[in-house]
Each structure stands twice: as C-alpha cells, then as structure tokens.
Design a protein around this motif. Structure first.
Motif, PDB file in Angstrom:
ATOM      1  N   SER A 273       0.846  -1.289   0.146  1.00 49.61           N
ATOM      2  CA  SER A 273      -0.137  -0.037  -0.081  1.00 49.61           C
ATOM      3  C   SER A 273       0.661   1.079   0.082  1.00 49.61           C
ATOM      4  O   SER A 273       1.905   1.323   0.677  1.00 49.61           O
TER       5      SER A 273
ATOM      6  N   SER B 238      -6.488   3.288  -3.343  1.00 48.68           N
ATOM      7  CA  SER B 238      -6.486   2.728  -1.971  1.00 48.68           C
ATOM      8  C   SER B 238      -8.023   2.468  -1.475  1.00 48.68           C
ATOM      9  O   SER B 238      -8.999   3.295  -1.791  1.00 48.68           O
TER      10      SER B 238
ATOM     11  N   PHE C 104      -5.941   7.648   3.511  1.00 53.69           N
ATOM     12  CA  PHE C 104      -4.623   7.614   2.857  1.00 53.69           C
ATOM     13  C   PHE C 104      -4.724   8.995   1.930  1.00 53.69           C
ATOM     14  O   PHE C 104      -3.625   9.152   1.528  1.00 53.69           O
TER      15      PHE C 104
ATOM     16  N   SER D  11      -3.271   7.699  -3.325  1.00 57.63           N
ATOM     17  CA  SER D  11      -2.966   6.761  -2.651  1.00 57.63           C
ATOM     18  C   SER D  11      -3.352   5.295  -3.315  1.00 57.63           C
ATOM     19  O   SER D  11      -4.479   5.447  -4.357  1.00 57.63           O
ATOM     20  N   GLY D  12      -2.673   4.171  -2.914  1.00 57.04           N
ATOM     21  CA  GLY D  12      -3.289   2.862  -3.739  1.00 57.04           C
ATOM     22  C   GLY D  12      -2.643   1.719  -3.287  1.00 57.04           C
ATOM     23  O   GLY D  12      -2.020   1.509  -2.303  1.00 57.04           O
ATOM     24  N   GLU D  13      -2.974   0.553  -3.919  1.00 56.73           N
ATOM     25  CA  GLU D  13      -2.471  -0.593  -3.401  1.00 56.73           C
ATOM     26  C   GLU D  13      -1.984  -1.685  -4.871  1.00 56.73           C
ATOM     27  O   GLU D  13      -2.541  -1.405  -5.632  1.00 56.73           O
TER      28      GLU D  13
END
Length: 278
Positions: free
Chosen positions: A162, A186, A191, A195-197
């Motif tokens: 993440s 995300s 976040f 933002s992300g995964e």
C-alpha cells in the motif's frame, strides 16, 4: 439453503474510522448461528486484521485481495510478491518520494516516511472531528502501531503493498508497474488522493472464492458478497448475489446485483434481513 457470505472489510464491515457498527457484528453472529458460513474477503493482509475484527467471529479469511485463503486456521493458499518485483517497487518509490508499507501476515513494514505520515493523518482527522476522536483513534491507530521501521524491506514474505498519497499521479504508477502488479486506488479513505494498493496480477477475490468453493464442495448458487471498493468488482460479479454498500464507488454499484445502505447506516444488517440470512 445454506449460504456462504463474503465480506470486504474497509468501507463494508468497518467504517471510515476503522470501527465496526454493532448491527454488523450482530448480523454476522446471527448468520453463523443460522448455519451460514461467513468469510472475510479483504485487501488487508492478516497482520492488519486486528482483534476487534477477528473477535466478531468468522469461518475463515480471504486476505491480500485474494492472495491468501485461510479456513478454520488452515492455510489453503498463499501467494507472495517476488523479490525481484519488490526490489523494483522499492527503488521506484524511494526515487519518487512515495511513502509506502509492505503487508505480510507477520507484520507491516514501513518505507519512506509512512509511519509518521499515518500518525499525522490520524491526528488531523481527530482534530477535525473532536466528537469522534475516541473512535477514530481506536479504529485507525492500530495501523500506525503495527508498522515496523528500520527493517530490511527486500523480503520474501510480502503479500501486497500500500502507498500513501503523493505528487505522483496514480496512472503513472499504474503504467510503471503494469506488467508486475495490479494497481488500484486505496480502499482506506484517510490515505488521501493518489494513494493506492499493488497486488499480484491474476489474483483477486473472485479467484480465491472459486478456490475455496471447490475445496468446500459448495456451489456459486450459495454465495453472497458485500463490498464497496474497486478490488471488490470481480467478487461481486462472480457470486450469485453481489451487494454494493451505499457508500460504494459508482463503478462498484454498477456491477452489483443490489445496493444496500451505507456501512455506518446498518447496511450489512439491513441486507442480511432483506435476503433472510438473519
């Protein structure tokens, strides 16, 4: 008919402050008492499934966005990120000043300034919502406390990564890792933007459900799933009845068979009652 129910965590079982509505806890317990199976199906790795979640009681876990399957404490499937792909990611994120953390079943490993950033995010959220500061701290502080710093980040036990919001657009990160990872925004609202995964390509919640059903000898006709984020889309499309939360992203609502109320408006309990699961 006995059903098997799959629940996303962030935005579905827990609200934006990381807390589980009492109605959701009771709905899960009643469904299991009625003979149904209830599984978590989350992007979180096991180290992020804190005691307040697990204490509700579930029959098993699909974690790491499909990369991990656990049935009554038995691990049925576990796929982890290759060290080469992880090395590339760490180099890119470090070069571009992107704060991130690695998710494994044994812990969360902070890269860049991630741990301090998360602490600041929680403090700001509490300051802006003083009436909810206690619930915000209880729900989100475990993320911060679970992060370990000063450890070797190139490791073989990583399920998923993440990253926090940065000046690097999400589509740039998606292009950089298109052949190595699936990159989505995300599922943790705090976040922030960009933002992300990152998860392993070809692995998702639907593939995990298919593996689990085969192991249990159950049919898709027996399946329900609930979610709100982009990593829930394959799952909601795959099961017999896919339900989007009222707070779900528009793309998720479009693919769902039904839309219930928001997480913090008793969405799970209301839907369980509608479908006579409880």
């Amino acid at each position: 008919m006995r059903h098997i129910i799959f629940l996303d965590v962030d935005g579905t079982l827990v609200d934006d402050h990381g807390n589980i509505p009492e109605s959701a806890k009771e709905a899960v317990r009643q469904a299991r008492q009625n003979g149904h199976l209830v599984f978590l199906s989350t992007g979180r790795s096991k180290a992020e499934l804190f005691s307040d979640i697990l204490d509700v009681g579930f029959d098993g876990i699909i974690g790491a966005a499909g990369g991990y399957i656990e049935l009554e404490k038995e691990v049925l499937y576990h796929q982890q990120v290759s060290v080469d792909d992880l090395s590339h990611l760490i180099s890119f994120f470090t070069e571009h000043g992107i704060d991130f953390y690695l998710e494994s079943n044994d812990g969360l490993f902070a890269g860049g300034n991630a741990k301090a950033r998360v602490a600041t995010m929680i403090d700001e959220l509490m300051a802006n919502n003083p009436e909810a500061s206690a619930t915000i701290e209880r729900g989100l502080k475990p993320f911060h406390d679970a992060m370990m710093e000063g450890v070797d980040l190139v490791r073989p036990d990583v399920n998923k990564i993440s990253f926090l919001g940065s000046s690097v657009p999400l589509d740039v990160i998606q292009q950089e890792f298109a052949s190595r990872f699936t990159v989505i925004p995300s599922t943790v609202a705090v976040f922030g933007a960009n933002s992300g995964e990152l998860s392993i390509p070809g692995v998702n919640k639907a593939t995990a459900i298919a593996t689990l059903l085969e192991h249990l000898g159950l049919e898709r006709a027996q399946t329900f799933a609930y979610g709100d984020g982009l990593n829930d889309i394959e799952m909601l499309e795959y099961v017999k009845v896919g339900v989007a939360m009222g707070n779900a992203k528009p793309e998720v609502k479009r693919v769902a068979d039904d839309v219930t109320d928001a997480c913090d408006q008793d969405g799970l309990a209301n839907s369980f009652k509608k479908y006579r699961l409880i």
